[in-house]
Design a protein around this motif. Structure first.
Motif, mmCIF file in Angstrom:
data_model
loop_
_atom_site.group_PDB
_atom_site.id
_atom_site.type_symbol
_atom_site.label_atom_id
_atom_site.label_comp_id
_atom_site.label_asym_id
_atom_site.label_seq_id
_atom_site.Cartn_x
_atom_site.Cartn_y
_atom_site.Cartn_z
ATOM 1 N N ILE A 201 0.724 -1.536 -0.114
ATOM 2 C CA ILE A 201 0.250 0.162 -0.507
ATOM 3 C C ILE A 201 0.765 1.161 -0.281
ATOM 4 C CG2 ILE A 201 -1.516 1.201 1.047
ATOM 5 C CD1 ILE A 201 -2.372 -1.298 2.715
ATOM 6 N N SER A 202 0.901 2.426 -1.150
ATOM 7 C CA SER A 202 1.742 3.504 -1.320
ATOM 8 C C SER A 202 0.638 4.218 -0.820
ATOM 9 C CB SER A 202 2.398 3.362 -2.472
ATOM 10 O OG SER A 202 1.193 3.436 -3.158
ATOM 11 N N LYS A 203 -0.739 4.735 -0.820
ATOM 12 C CA LYS A 203 -1.480 6.019 -0.994
ATOM 13 C C LYS A 203 -2.407 5.921 0.837
ATOM 14 C CE LYS A 203 -2.141 6.483 -5.329
ATOM 15 N NZ LYS A 203 -2.890 6.672 -7.137
ATOM 16 N N VAL A 204 -2.682 7.207 1.416
ATOM 17 C CA VAL A 204 -3.533 7.029 2.123
ATOM 18 C C VAL A 204 -4.875 8.107 1.848
ATOM 19 C CG1 VAL A 204 -3.587 8.131 4.678
ATOM 20 C CG2 VAL A 204 -1.266 7.121 3.847
ATOM 21 N N LYS A 205 -5.974 7.707 2.089
ATOM 22 C CA LYS A 205 -6.913 8.764 1.540
ATOM 23 C C LYS A 205 -7.429 8.868 3.406
ATOM 24 C CE LYS A 205 -11.971 8.093 0.064
ATOM 25 N NZ LYS A 205 -12.643 7.132 0.488
ATOM 26 N N TYR A 206 -7.205 10.320 3.166
ATOM 27 C CA TYR A 206 -7.909 10.804 4.469
ATOM 28 C C TYR A 206 -9.393 11.427 5.144
ATOM 29 C CZ TYR A 206 -7.794 14.743 7.997
ATOM 30 O OH TYR A 206 -8.530 15.190 9.641
ATOM 31 N N GLU A 207 -9.476 10.173 6.357
ATOM 32 C CA GLU A 207 -11.057 10.986 6.518
ATOM 33 C C GLU A 207 -11.129 11.263 7.373
ATOM 34 O OE1 GLU A 207 -14.572 6.783 8.160
ATOM 35 O OE2 GLU A 207 -13.737 7.107 6.046
ATOM 36 N N PRO A 208 -11.766 12.913 7.407
ATOM 37 C CA PRO A 208 -12.603 13.266 8.640
ATOM 38 C C PRO A 208 -13.169 13.275 9.821
ATOM 39 C CG PRO A 208 -12.738 14.614 6.855
ATOM 40 C CD PRO A 208 -12.461 13.324 6.454
ATOM 41 N N SER A 209 -13.224 12.183 10.527
ATOM 42 C CA SER A 209 -13.964 11.608 11.082
ATOM 43 C C SER A 209 -14.321 12.076 12.469
ATOM 44 C CB SER A 209 -13.827 9.863 11.570
ATOM 45 O OG SER A 209 -12.525 10.397 11.906
ATOM 46 N N TRP A 210 -13.046 13.479 12.677
ATOM 47 C CA TRP A 210 -12.795 13.922 13.924
ATOM 48 C C TRP A 210 -14.536 15.228 14.097
ATOM 49 C CZ3 TRP A 210 -12.041 19.553 14.208
ATOM 50 C CH2 TRP A 210 -11.786 19.226 13.108
ATOM 51 N N VAL A 211 -14.755 15.459 12.775
ATOM 52 C CA VAL A 211 -15.191 16.221 12.787
ATOM 53 C C VAL A 211 -17.308 16.381 13.090
ATOM 54 C CG1 VAL A 211 -17.334 18.051 11.025
ATOM 55 C CG2 VAL A 211 -14.426 17.553 10.714
ATOM 56 N N ASP A 212 -17.696 14.859 12.436
ATOM 57 C CA ASP A 212 -18.472 14.309 13.746
ATOM 58 C C ASP A 212 -18.550 14.400 15.078
ATOM 59 O OD1 ASP A 212 -19.644 14.337 10.870
ATOM 60 O OD2 ASP A 212 -18.547 12.088 10.798
ATOM 61 N N GLU A 213 -17.062 13.480 15.371
ATOM 62 C CA GLU A 213 -17.273 13.338 17.031
ATOM 63 C C GLU A 213 -17.045 14.979 17.589
ATOM 64 O OE1 GLU A 213 -13.576 11.461 17.407
ATOM 65 O OE2 GLU A 213 -14.437 9.291 16.612
ATOM 66 N N ALA A 214 -16.432 16.028 17.044
ATOM 67 C CA ALA A 214 -16.606 17.384 17.240
ATOM 68 C C ALA A 214 -17.749 17.881 17.195
ATOM 69 C CB ALA A 214 -15.946 18.094 16.852
ATOM 70 N N GLU A 215 -18.809 17.169 16.539
ATOM 71 C CA GLU A 215 -19.956 18.185 16.470
ATOM 72 C C GLU A 215 -20.966 17.355 17.631
ATOM 73 O OE1 GLU A 215 -21.284 17.311 12.934
ATOM 74 O OE2 GLU A 215 -21.193 19.370 11.848
ATOM 75 N N PHE A 216 -20.972 15.780 17.637
ATOM 76 C CA PHE A 216 -21.701 15.020 19.012
ATOM 77 C C PHE A 216 -20.679 15.557 20.676
ATOM 78 C CE2 PHE A 216 -21.692 12.022 22.056
ATOM 79 C CZ PHE A 216 -23.730 11.886 21.686
#
Length: 70
Positions: A48-63
């Protein structure tokens, strides 16, 4: 030649950033969770050579904001 073409996607690490805990990297092929992005997945042995960013912290911050909102 295949009827459906060559649509096989290369594996990537999905980086999940959390609000209150460290990042985790999830293999898109087997779902293996790691603390860092390896060149080869320890679970399925794919390179694996690529990383895909998923900003899941945004949902946690909204909660958290919703919980403490007046």
């Amino acid at each position: 030649m295949s009827l459906f073409g060559n649509n096989k996607k290369s594996p990537v690490w999905i980086q999940k950033t959390h609000y209150l805990k460290s990042d985790e990297f999830i293999c898109s092929v087997c779902g293996f969770k790691a603390k860092k992005a390896y060149k080869t997945c320890p679970g399925c042995k794919n390179g694996i050579s690529k990383v895909k960013y998923e900003p899941s912290w945004v949902d946690e911050a909204e909660f958290v904001d919703m919980m403490f909102d007046d």
